[in-house]
Design a protein around this motif. Structure first.
Motif, mmCIF file in Angstrom:
data_model
loop_
_atom_site.group_PDB
_atom_site.id
_atom_site.type_symbol
_atom_site.label_atom_id
_atom_site.label_comp_id
_atom_site.label_asym_id
_atom_site.label_seq_id
_atom_site.Cartn_x
_atom_site.Cartn_y
_atom_site.Cartn_z
ATOM 1 N N VAL A 1 0.840 -1.203 0.000
ATOM 2 C CA VAL A 1 0.000 0.000 0.000
ATOM 3 C C VAL A 1 0.874 1.253 0.000
ATOM 4 C CG1 VAL A 1 -1.562 1.394 1.418
ATOM 5 C CG2 VAL A 1 -2.034 -1.028 1.067
ATOM 6 N N GLY A 2 0.528 2.172 -0.902
ATOM 7 C CA GLY A 2 1.279 3.417 -1.007
ATOM 8 C C GLY A 2 2.490 3.340 -1.906
ATOM 9 N N GLU B 1 -3.571 1.071 -3.385
ATOM 10 C CA GLU B 1 -4.356 1.756 -2.367
ATOM 11 C C GLU B 1 -5.240 0.732 -1.668
ATOM 12 O OE1 GLU B 1 -5.784 5.736 -3.478
ATOM 13 O OE2 GLU B 1 -5.068 5.280 -5.510
ATOM 14 N N GLU B 2 -5.904 1.170 -0.594
ATOM 15 C CA GLU B 2 -6.708 0.231 0.194
ATOM 16 C C GLU B 2 -8.103 0.778 0.420
ATOM 17 O OE1 GLU B 2 -6.614 -2.256 4.429
ATOM 18 O OE2 GLU B 2 -5.125 -0.687 4.030
ATOM 19 N N ARG B 3 -9.085 -0.009 0.026
ATOM 20 C CA ARG B 3 -10.483 0.224 0.358
ATOM 21 C C ARG B 3 -11.037 -1.116 0.804
ATOM 22 N NH1 ARG B 3 -12.953 3.678 -4.742
ATOM 23 N NH2 ARG B 3 -11.813 5.637 -4.401
#
Length: 263
Positions: free
Chosen positions: A176-177, A242-244
């Motif tokens: 992530v990122g 990204e994280e959802r």
């Protein structure tokens, strides 16, 4: 990487790359408007050169697959204190810096007609980036990355770079990122509201997903890629994770997708 390994990799890589840039066949698909020449005075980071005249040059079209320390060491051996010619990555606003003050370009050293990026990809020291703009350039960069990956050169053989698998979302979330490449089979392509969802799993809230804004869809189609044609295909998608709930990448251009038989 250990310090000794970094020195060995960067030194041998530099020697090979310099020879490659002199001997490689003339002609290339990347680089448009010529920019003023310069001399490399400093390596700002793994993707940025500082010229003696103050310009900051972002290496267009690639991301580094090695650690930042190893990348900077390799670049230092390659271009530090050397004169370079430059070609802009885009025709429009070629000399307009980005928000970080960098000009995105393809540098050439030693009078070569082959950009540094080609040699880095050929040796398996970098991966192809996104937002390249020129489809011919994107294809050329991806082809060189694919050849190095198939031959297990550099990062592809050493295990220093991880090609994430879409069916392991927990592992993808570890990036992530960061820029990453995720490979897997697209199970479905769905539209909801203003977004097209390219789904790699059935648990939409947990599995890896790529999103495409509906307003960007014409850009994909004009580049020869209808998002709906991805259903059932094994693809690689690249971008910032990204994280959802689950991991996802926002795709803004067709150059973020590739597969082995894509022309």
């Amino acid at each position: 990487m250990t310090g000794e390994r970094i020195r060995t990799l960067s030194g041998s890589a530099a020697a090979w790359l310099l020879a490659t840039m002199v001997l490689a066949p003339a002609g290339h698909a990347c680089g448009l408007e010529p920019l003023p020449e310069g001399r490399v005075a400093a390596i700002v980071d793994a993707r940025t050169l500082r010229l003696a005249d103050g310009r900051a040059i972002r290496l267009a079209g690639i991301e580094w697959g090695m650690s930042a320390e190893a990348a900077r060491a390799a670049l230092s051996n390659l271009v530090l204190d050397r004169p370079v010619t430059l070609k802009a990555a885009t025709a429009k606003g070629a000399q307009t810096p980005d928000r970080y003050g960098r000009i995105h370009a393809f540098p050439f050293v030693n009078g070569s007609e082959t950009p540094i990026q080609y040699a880095l990809l050929d040796r398996g020291l970098a991966v192809t980036g996104t937002r390249i703009g020129d489809p011919a350039c994107s294809r050329a960069l991806l082809a060189r990355e694919r050849a190095a990956r198939t031959a297990r050169l550099g990062i592809w053989g050493s295990g220093d770079y991880r090609l994430h698998q879409a069916d392991d979302p927990a592992a993808v979330l570890q990036s992530v990122g960061r820029f990453a490449i995720v490979e897997g089979r697209v199970l479905s392509v769905r539209e909801s509201g203003n977004t097209v969802y390219v789904n790699f799993g059935r648990r939409w809230s947990e599995d890896f997903t790529v999103t495409i804004a509906k307003r960007a869809e014409p850009t994909f189609i004009s580049a020869g890629l209808s998002p709906r044609s991805l259903a059932g295909r094994v693809v690689r998608v690249r971008g910032v994770i990204e994280e959802r709930s689950g991991p996802w990448i926002e795709a803004t251009g067709a150059d973020q997708f590739d597969w082995d038989d894509r022309p």
